[in-house]
Write an enzyme that holds these catalytic residues in place. Structure first.
Site, PDB file in Angstrom:
ATOM      1  N   LYS C  11       0.841  -1.196   0.000  1.00  0.00           N
ATOM      2  CA  LYS C  11       0.000   0.000   0.000  1.00  0.00           C
ATOM      3  C   LYS C  11       0.876   1.245   0.000  1.00  0.00           C
ATOM      4  CE  LYS C  11      -4.543   0.936   0.543  1.00  0.00           C
ATOM      5  NZ  LYS C  11      -5.579   0.140  -0.156  1.00  0.00           N
ATOM      6  N   THR C  56      -4.376  -5.002   1.057  1.00  0.00           N
ATOM      7  CA  THR C  56      -3.673  -3.719   1.242  1.00  0.00           C
ATOM      8  C   THR C  56      -4.497  -2.798   2.127  1.00  0.00           C
ATOM      9  OG1 THR C  56      -4.553  -2.667  -0.751  1.00  0.00           O
ATOM     10  CG2 THR C  56      -2.578  -4.015  -1.015  1.00  0.00           C
ATOM     11  N   ASP C  57      -5.802  -2.981   2.141  1.00  0.00           N
ATOM     12  CA  ASP C  57      -6.631  -2.179   3.054  1.00  0.00           C
ATOM     13  C   ASP C  57      -6.299  -2.485   4.508  1.00  0.00           C
ATOM     14  OD1 ASP C  57      -9.155  -0.358   3.077  1.00  0.00           O
ATOM     15  OD2 ASP C  57      -9.571  -1.928   4.562  1.00  0.00           O
ATOM     16  N   ARG C 175      29.398  31.625 -11.238  1.00  0.00           N
ATOM     17  CA  ARG C 175      28.048  31.355 -11.707  1.00  0.00           C
ATOM     18  C   ARG C 175      27.149  31.064 -10.506  1.00  0.00           C
ATOM     19  NH1 ARG C 175      28.280  25.036 -14.052  1.00  0.00           N
ATOM     20  NH2 ARG C 175      29.072  24.144 -12.114  1.00  0.00           N
ATOM     21  N   GLN C 218      30.396  18.124  -9.107  1.00  0.00           N
ATOM     22  CA  GLN C 218      31.086  16.940  -8.588  1.00  0.00           C
ATOM     23  C   GLN C 218      31.994  17.316  -7.417  1.00  0.00           C
ATOM     24  OE1 GLN C 218      30.539  17.561 -11.810  1.00  0.00           O
ATOM     25  NE2 GLN C 218      30.331  15.661 -13.003  1.00  0.00           N
ATOM     26  N   HIS C 246      20.041  25.040 -13.733  1.00  0.00           N
ATOM     27  CA  HIS C 246      20.796  26.138 -14.327  1.00  0.00           C
ATOM     28  C   HIS C 246      20.048  27.468 -14.251  1.00  0.00           C
ATOM     29  CE1 HIS C 246      23.238  22.860 -15.870  1.00  0.00           C
ATOM     30  NE2 HIS C 246      22.143  22.321 -16.379  1.00  0.00           N
TER      31      HIS C 246
END
Lengths: 280, 280, 280, 280
Positions: C11, C56-57, C175, C218, C246
């Protein structure tokens, strides 16, 4: 001294899937409903008095209960039926507004035929309606299509515009024209076949968009709107909003390549925004 | 016969990051600008004549060029400066509208002090402005905050409302109150310190939201708006929209557990929608 | 012949708001939980036999029921507690995986002090954990932060890279460096104070990001990761993903303006993508 | 001591619109490309040495330049062509990975015929490919469909599951089955007609989904996968992920109304999650 000005309240995003079980097939509708009420609610704001407040949770229940017994097959019919129900039972409400969006579920094709009970979600476009009515008044209906994403690869130009000192755009006699169109229309008469109107409007919008020799987005908007008014006498006007989702031609000359309208960068932002009402 | 009705066009989502390099620190602004123009554009629609059309690409360039030389430190100042520039140079434009949204960048704290050149994106709320002016007229300014997500875990009740046959909601004397608030205000005077106004409005909204003994969303909206008008004489009114983002108490009784306001399901849809103008 | 290969089910998006009511204040957590189970489920696929399927409930109910009695104060503790509960009661399950995301709710400051019961949503970043355990095995824990949006206006360069015939990028010695960082770390020991680890990691990431003389994404990733390993002995490694969002310098020379790192276009796409694991 | 572990970098969201101008019609493709490289990049992390770094901006240029000259008509062909180009020219790269998503543009129908140059965006599903190759190695190709939203109104049951003390779900012999399916497949041979494979897989998935007497999502996933393997010998396996987007039957008994599978609440969260590989 502070005083209460315009106010309204209601419930948004009441989602509803309705399955109509016919003898030979099921019919699926998925709607998202918004209800907004104007009325005599001042003391809830100023005196903590909720005695005239219909809970928004009850509005949600009302959507489901009315949908269960409704014969409506269109969002226009259901919006007014729901609004009538609320107005009739709530004298403190002076005006009700109901907005509905319908998703574009389409029947799956199996072995060449539309399947009786299976659907696939189609394009991003939504069928819309905004219905509003004052107590004792008549319904104002605005139907629409929201988010129709269309693109033509040719027959679109843009030249002859103003060039000032900040203009860097180059004129184009052949560009891509891509948009996410929204349309809204009002009706010129009552007792309209809403489904037929909607189908003819969509067909006309797509047909003119495809064939038009566009000199600008404005130029195409007007021809699309004019053609719709010609084809659909049931409506009084149509407002079209067609953002220009620019596809930018890539400059490949630094790499020694030509690019004769072949490779583009599709962009979402910034985008042009063009909106106009076309009337009779 | 089709004819052109109301129309406008412009450029949306012109995004701009501006770094002002002061001696001791940098100041960062990130804006998204929308420009819309009304004017004498009919022949572009009806005659494919673009001679009065300022390209939306030029509007984008104008945003960047004006921003470069601008001394504006607020979105209110920049919106009017940009609009003035466009109106002065385009006689065919009868009215210009500029909308700006600003993201909530906050300085990163390093070793307990705000860093001179490094930012972190804060909450989802945006600072907004909508500025519009007709040729020869004065600026209409609506400033705002959009998407302020706040939650209080107590001091919120909802009782005494209408109970009809579709009502299943149980009264509550202690519930979670969560909302994504939007505020818009108009000014009562010119020569306003926009930054100071904005800070006092936000501080007042948060303070009243936190402390108020809420009997309904309406009740709290009014007290928040009233307090803002008291605290900020520079503004004429404030419109607040506060959807009720319900946190549903989970029923644990099937599992033999009590749930004394401890475990909730937060929901986005459906949601209540409450909107009001508070005026002097 | 078709046969079943790897499979799992569970779930997703089980959302939970928990309010812990202390004497002097309330503590708010908002979590979104995903449970995935591996196990002996083959006959449900191949023989329509659901006798080994926990619905799943029921998993959803389990999240709420376990949360009610839990003493966990971190997502790491709750994830393993929930997984232990499911593994202990479901012998057909061979491995359980629990993922939790926590929203960045922050106390509202009122009159200079954090408010006892009122919160505001902070930045877009989520605290995350992915816990998995096989029956009879030990927990594998990966904690993280997802979507930390940060930006520095200087101390970022990119030069000395490969230039081939398709390279048009100009080297930059100054930058903007903007990213939406994701971090994931594994633990080097048990009995860890998860909250303290998380706080020190975030503090270190922000501090190095702010101060680092970046020669590339990096370069900065490695220094951030190295500093985290130095500062937090409890963890074994850290993986950082830092897309390069960017901010493009606008070319204003066509308008006769210089643009000395003042006006940029922030972009979402395309974006660089840099990912690295830093280990001891 | 910190050291660099696994790492990779590249460019995401490189968007591309390609218009192929045939004699009788135009062909439109819209792709979003991601390139990721593994290789000898350690000194960029540890020594600020970018001499082996191909800028991600150059990768973006490479996408456009290669696309200009490419004869590829499928995302599979273009992904490998792009990867081959990068691997051949960058000895420092040990492995290249290219992922492409293609939008579902469909020709507009005008007067009953598909239009030569005009398209409409179809459903939310994307065609996908993930291609990866090591220097000197062979391509690994995983093709797929992402986000296929489908719904059947009947022939779906769920009974016979585990009932524990936290189970409140009622068994159902007739429920709505809605999902946003994702498929991925690997190839069993080379020299495959990718378009034909894709079309037969989609057709088979839709046909089995529509007709299957589903006893669970697992049950249907397996039959869908098995039928695909039968129909498409070119592929080696197929992985299907089918979240269960629950449509909850509304309880109208408090209002004195029955609800015989007519009115549902469609939900996005929480949702079931079921995933399986079906192999030969």
């Amino acid at each position: 001294m502070a005083k209460l000005g315009k106010n309204r309240y209601g419930k948004s995003r009441v989602r509803l899937t309705r399955v109509t079980r016919l003898a030979d097939r099921h019919v699926l509708h998925e709607w998202s409903v918004r209800v907004l009420l104007h009325g005599d609610f001042e003391t809830s704001f100023t005196e903590a008095d909720n005695s005239k407040i219909l809970p928004t949770d009850t509005m949600k229940n009302t959507v489901y209960s009315v949908a269960r017994d409704s014969k409506a097959t269109t969002i226009e019919e259901f919006a007014t039926e729901l609004g009538d129900y609320l107005l009739a039972r709530n004298a403190q409400v002076t005006e009700a507004s109901v907005e509905i969006e319908e998703k574009s579920w389409e029947r799956v094709s199996v072995d060449g035929a539309p399947h009786a009970t299976t659907y696939k979600l189609g394009g991003p476009e939504l069928a819309t309606v905004h219905a509003s009515r004052a107590q004792g008044g008549k319904w104002d209906l605005i139907s629409g299509i929201d988010g129709l994403v269309i693109l033509k690869t040719t027959k679109s130009a843009f030249t002859g515009y103003i060039k000032d000192k900040l203009t860097t755009l180059k004129p184009s006699t052949d560009r891509i024209f891509a948009t996410r169109a929204t349309a809204k229309w009002e009706y010129a008469m009552s007792d309209v076949d809403f489904t037929s109107v909607r189908e003819r409007i969509l067909k006309t919008l797509l047909g003119v968009f495809a064939e038009h020799d566009s000199m600008s987005v404005q130029h195409t908007i007007f021809d699309m709107g004019k053609a719709v008014l010609d084809a659909v006498p049931e409506i009084a006007n149509i407002q079209l909003t067609m953002p220009n989702l620019h596809c930018l031609l890539v400059d490949l000359t630094p790499f020694g390549q030509e690019n004769p309208n072949h490779i583009f960068v599709p962009t979402d932002e910034p985008h042009g925004y063009i909106e106009a009402m076309i009337e009779r």
